[in-house]
Design a protein around this motif. Structure first.
Motif, PDB file in Angstrom:
ATOM      1  N   ILE A  24     129.825  51.863  54.208  1.00 53.26           N
ATOM      2  CA  ILE A  24     130.767  51.915  53.072  1.00 53.26           C
ATOM      3  C   ILE A  24     131.257  53.352  52.957  1.00 53.26           C
ATOM      4  O   ILE A  24     130.445  54.288  52.942  1.00 53.26           O
ATOM      5  CB  ILE A  24     130.086  51.511  51.738  1.00 53.26           C
ATOM      6  N   ALA A  25     132.580  53.508  52.879  1.00 52.69           N
ATOM      7  CA  ALA A  25     133.142  54.859  52.813  1.00 52.69           C
ATOM      8  C   ALA A  25     133.059  55.441  51.404  1.00 52.69           C
ATOM      9  O   ALA A  25     133.303  54.749  50.410  1.00 52.69           O
ATOM     10  CB  ALA A  25     134.592  54.835  53.280  1.00 52.69           C
ATOM     11  N   LEU A  26     132.692  56.710  51.356  1.00 48.35           N
ATOM     12  CA  LEU A  26     132.703  57.477  50.099  1.00 48.35           C
ATOM     13  C   LEU A  26     134.035  58.209  49.979  1.00 48.35           C
ATOM     14  O   LEU A  26     134.548  58.425  48.893  1.00 48.35           O
ATOM     15  CB  LEU A  26     131.534  58.465  50.085  1.00 48.35           C
ATOM     16  N   VAL A  27     134.555  58.632  51.136  1.00 48.82           N
ATOM     17  CA  VAL A  27     135.956  59.095  51.224  1.00 48.82           C
ATOM     18  C   VAL A  27     136.612  58.109  52.185  1.00 48.82           C
ATOM     19  O   VAL A  27     136.221  58.008  53.349  1.00 48.82           O
ATOM     20  CB  VAL A  27     136.066  60.540  51.771  1.00 48.82           C
ATOM     21  N   LYS A  28     137.558  57.322  51.674  1.00 45.03           N
ATOM     22  CA  LYS A  28     138.093  56.175  52.417  1.00 45.03           C
ATOM     23  C   LYS A  28     139.071  56.567  53.522  1.00 45.03           C
ATOM     24  O   LYS A  28     139.766  57.575  53.416  1.00 45.03           O
ATOM     25  CB  LYS A  28     138.863  55.236  51.472  1.00 45.03           C
ATOM     26  N   TYR A  29     139.129  55.694  54.509  1.00 45.00           N
ATOM     27  CA  TYR A  29     140.204  55.728  55.519  1.00 45.00           C
ATOM     28  C   TYR A  29     141.259  54.766  55.012  1.00 45.00           C
ATOM     29  O   TYR A  29     140.958  53.610  54.712  1.00 45.00           O
ATOM     30  CB  TYR A  29     139.599  55.282  56.864  1.00 45.00           C
ATOM     31  N   TRP A  30     142.486  55.232  54.875  1.00 48.09           N
ATOM     32  CA  TRP A  30     143.540  54.356  54.341  1.00 48.09           C
ATOM     33  C   TRP A  30     144.879  54.751  54.959  1.00 48.09           C
ATOM     34  O   TRP A  30     145.540  55.663  54.481  1.00 48.09           O
ATOM     35  CB  TRP A  30     143.566  54.446  52.809  1.00 48.09           C
TER      36      TRP A  30
END
Ligand code: PMV
Length: 329
Positions: free
Chosen positions: A11-17
């Motif tokens: 689970i990302a804490l800083v997302k890839y988007w």
């Protein structure tokens, strides 16, 4: 010619988007995630024992884009080894509870990459496996290793410098907990892949997201280094809000939040005021993942259930993808 690997989701804490290259799955910005145990996916790959490629996922023959994504990863391994491997049989099985609400694709493609390389006789190299996993699903490049992994966006057009590196082993912060709260079981209408493309193409907020998220990664690393749960919780929440803000600003707007998502988030805020250290992050869907520590995971679960969560999955930091001696066929 046959190998089996097991990998965990993350689970990302800083997302890839958002992608800068759709074909190679190259992101606009770096991201940071926690690998999660105990859930895992196991995948067996064997080259040369069948007359045409066979892909089976969770007991079903994969078709369409699901099959193509797997073959794409296998094709890279075949061309890297000079085309001598022949058709492949691949069988993959997840042990996720049916309602875990976690994408199994990250764990699945990480396990596939590690197993395919081993079956082809290629050396166990986390960097090469991460690049390979990335071609199946972006976030999968962060599931090749355990603990906290950073997917560095890279600069090159061929993607050779876009892969995940482990920043902390799972044992760095063993008390860290993530509690997945399933508030809605419906399949989401817009997949991450489509939602992020629509956002990149139409949201005026997207460039601001890229700049902000890139700067959050080193901050998150520094916070994890000193194991500051409150600072990490605050960072994870604002990063999730900002990711969702880009989609809300798209044309037409894209909203992944449901009424009960917001109900739970509001309740978390009240509980924090009363002293419970619990924060959330939220992927491209309605189900929040609560960030807390071992001493408060039971309270976090109770809080999620009190807000109508139909299922709750408690997770701990997970380890590296590993090769196993038992095969699935
Ligand atoms: O790797 P994909 O295509 O499943 O996209 C994942 C996107 C998010 O889950 C929303 C964020 C992330 O970094 O995992």
């Amino acid at each position: 010619m046959k190998a089996t690997a097991l990998a965990h989701p993350n689970i990302a804490l800083v997302k890839y988007w958002g992608k800068r290259d759709e074909a190679l799955i190259l992101p606009h910005q770096s991201s940071l995630s926690l690998t999660l145990a105990p859930m895992s996916v196991s995948t067996t790959v064997e080259f040369g024992a069948v007359s045409s490629d066979q892909v089976e996922i969770n007991g079903h023959t994969a078709k369409g884009s699901e099959r193509e994504r797997v073959l794409r990863v296998l094709d890279v391994v075949r061309s890297e080894t000079g085309g001598r491997l022949g058709p492949a049989r691949m069988v993959s099985r997840g042990d996720f509870p049916a309602a875990a609400g976690l994408a199994s694709s990250a764990a699945g493609f990480a396990a596939l990459a590690v197993a395919a390389r081993a079956a082809a006789g290629l050396p166990a190299e986390p960097k090469a496996a991460s690049i390979l996993a990335r071609l199946g699903s972006g976030s999968a490049c962060r599931s090749v290793q355990g603990g906290i992994c950073e997917w560095r966006r890279g600069e090159r057009a061929d993607g050779a410098d876009s892969y995940a590196v482990q920043r902390f082993e799972a044992g760095h912060w063993p008390e860290l907990r993530m509690v997945v709260a399933i508030v809605n079981r419906d399949e989401k209408e817009v997949k991450s892949r489509d939602g992020m493309k629509h956002t990149v193409d139409t949201s005026p907020y997207y460039p601001a997201w890229v700049k902000d998220a890139e700067a959050e990664v080193p901050r998150a690393v520094e916070i994890i280094q000193r194991k500051d749960l409150q600072a990490l919780g605050e960072l994870a929440e604002r990063n999730a809000w900002r990711m969702h803000a880009t989609s809300l600003g798209a044309q037409p707007p894209l909203c992944y939040l449901h009424a009960n998502t917001l109900g739970l988030i509001e309740h978390l805020r009240e509980q924090r005021k009363k002293g419970t250290p619990v924060w959330f992050t939220l992927d491209a869907g309605p189900n929040p993942v609560l960030l807390t520590d071992a001493a408060h995971e039971v309270a976090a679960e109770a809080l999620a259930r009190a807000c109508g969560a139909v299922d709750v999955v408690r997770c701990v930091p997970g380890g590296d993808a590993v090769l196993k001696s038992e095969h699935l066929f």
